[in-house]
Design a protein around this motif. Structure first.
Motif, short mmCIF file in Angstrom:
data_model
loop_
_atom_site.label_atom_id
_atom_site.label_comp_id
_atom_site.label_asym_id
_atom_site.label_seq_id
_atom_site.Cartn_x
_atom_site.Cartn_y
_atom_site.Cartn_z
N PRO A 40 26.75 52.49 98.82
CA PRO A 40 26.27 52.75 97.62
C PRO A 40 24.69 51.85 97.31
CG PRO A 40 28.02 52.10 96.73
CD PRO A 40 27.62 51.80 98.04
N GLY A 41 24.84 50.75 98.69
CA GLY A 41 23.62 50.25 97.97
C GLY A 41 22.34 50.43 98.28
N LEU A 42 21.04 49.80 97.41
CA LEU A 42 19.96 50.47 97.54
C LEU A 42 18.85 49.98 98.47
CD1 LEU A 42 17.45 50.82 95.82
CD2 LEU A 42 17.11 48.55 95.51
N GLU A 43 19.52 49.10 99.79
CA GLU A 43 18.94 49.47 100.95
C GLU A 43 20.10 50.71 101.80
OE1 GLU A 43 22.13 46.56 100.95
OE2 GLU A 43 21.17 47.44 99.95
N ALA A 44 20.93 51.16 101.19
CA ALA A 44 20.87 52.34 102.64
C ALA A 44 19.97 52.94 102.24
CB ALA A 44 22.49 52.22 101.65
N GLU A 45 19.89 53.69 100.37
CA GLU A 45 19.79 55.06 99.79
C GLU A 45 17.84 55.07 100.88
OE1 GLU A 45 20.88 57.33 98.56
OE2 GLU A 45 22.94 56.12 98.02
N GLU A 46 17.53 53.67 100.31
CA GLU A 46 15.96 53.69 101.17
C GLU A 46 15.69 53.37 102.65
OE1 GLU A 46 14.66 49.78 98.16
OE2 GLU A 46 15.35 49.28 100.32
#
Length: 317
Positions: A164-170
């Motif tokens: 669920p990390g920011l980089e995964a969402e990006e």
């Protein structure tokens, strides 16, 4: 062997049995009857504990540190025939998602699954079994490769959820999972899915759209983990046991709801108590599912898969 909190009575009896055996070896005292009585009580205690497990206790068993993970299953099922394939050809190779070609009972399969770690170092290396978008894109690349060459697919699900990390969402985590679901529905080869540990949320669904979906007895499959459900509804993790019951996430619940095809039985105490027996049973179910699917035409296979998933969530008053 590590013990969960509800398994402590078993640990106490096993310790007593071990001491009894040692006394018998180190002295002239005949402790045969005593050892037999302890062993009998131990078996009774095991049966009583494991036949009355709560939903939360099954969640705990699915996370047991000694439980066999995806690569343990692959190595046992395929032996030295497994060839791991890497990378999504776009960003990098996600170590939380493993996949490759292997033979099970002489039949070639493309095998894909999430892999957790065994200690702090490997857990970080495998990102605790939580795949990034590139992991799901690697899985899709391998599935499309299998489709191209007419190779059936086996997916082994064991994840606390997609990362669920920011980089995964990006990088498009939601899109990657949605794309996998969309493409898996249309794959022209048989797909067999086995929940071998945790089956959480979209992280599981990203490789979970199978013609046959099986769950090992002490696993769970749900839209959210009990802890996260508890923290959302009650603003605290203290109600995780209540959440686990309400979510109806156990294998028996899922079979009752007709969301899976069958439950794969585990040895008394869980898969980690007798790994070899577990691996043999998993192989039998995979081959049983494959034999039921292999003679279907592409049109029949796709129609059956569409009907299977369209029927989910439909109820009559």
């Amino acid at each position: 062997m590590e013990y969960l909190d509800f398994e402590l009575p078993i640990k106490e009896l096993e310790d007593q049995l071990e001491k009894c055996v040692v006394i018998g070896k180190e002295s002239d005292v005949d402790v045969t009857n005593t050892c037999k009585q302890i062993n009998k009580k131990l078996e009774e205690t095991k049966r009583n504990i494991y036949k009355n497990l709560t939903a939360w206790q099954r969640v705990q068993l699915s996370r047991h540190p000694n439980r066999p993970y995806t690569l343990d299953h692959i190595n046992a099922l395929c032996g030295d025939t497994f060839l791991e394939l890497h990378g999504d050809r776009g960003f990098k190779d996600d170590k939380a998602m493993v996949g490759g070609l292997g033979k099970i009972a002489g039949q070639s399969f493309m095998i894909i699954g999430q892999q957790k770690g065994y200690n702090t170092k490997t857990r970080q290396y495998r990102n605790f079994g939580m795949a990034n978008p590139e992991g799901y894109r690697k899985a899709l690349r391998l599935m499309k490769m299998a489709e191209k060459f007419g190779i059936p697919i086996v997916t082994l699900v064991d994840t606390p959820g997609a990362y669920p990390g920011l980089e995964a969402e990006e990088r498009g985590q939601g899109e990657a999972i949605a794309r996998n679901i969309f493409e898996m529905v249309r794959l022209k080869v048989p797909v067999i899915t086995v929940i071998v540990g945790e089956g959480a949320s979209g992280g599981a669904l990203g490789i979970g759209v199978g013609d046959k979906v099986y769950m090992l007895e002490n696993t769970w499959y749900s839209v959210i983990s009990p802890e996260s459900c508890s923290s959302i509804l009650w603003k605290s993790w203290e109600y995780k046991e209540q959440a686990a019951e309400a979510l109806k996430l156990t294998s028996s619940d899922m079979k009752k709801q007709k969301l899976i095809d069958d439950i794969i039985p585990e040895p008394l105490g869980g898969a980690h108590y007798d790994r070899e027996s577990t691996f043999k049973t998993v192989e039998q179910y995979i081959m049983k599912g494959y034999n039921e699917l292999k003679d279907l035409s592409t049109e029949e296979l796709l129609a059956q898969r569409y009907e299977k998933y369209l029927a989910m969530g439909h109820f009559k008053d």
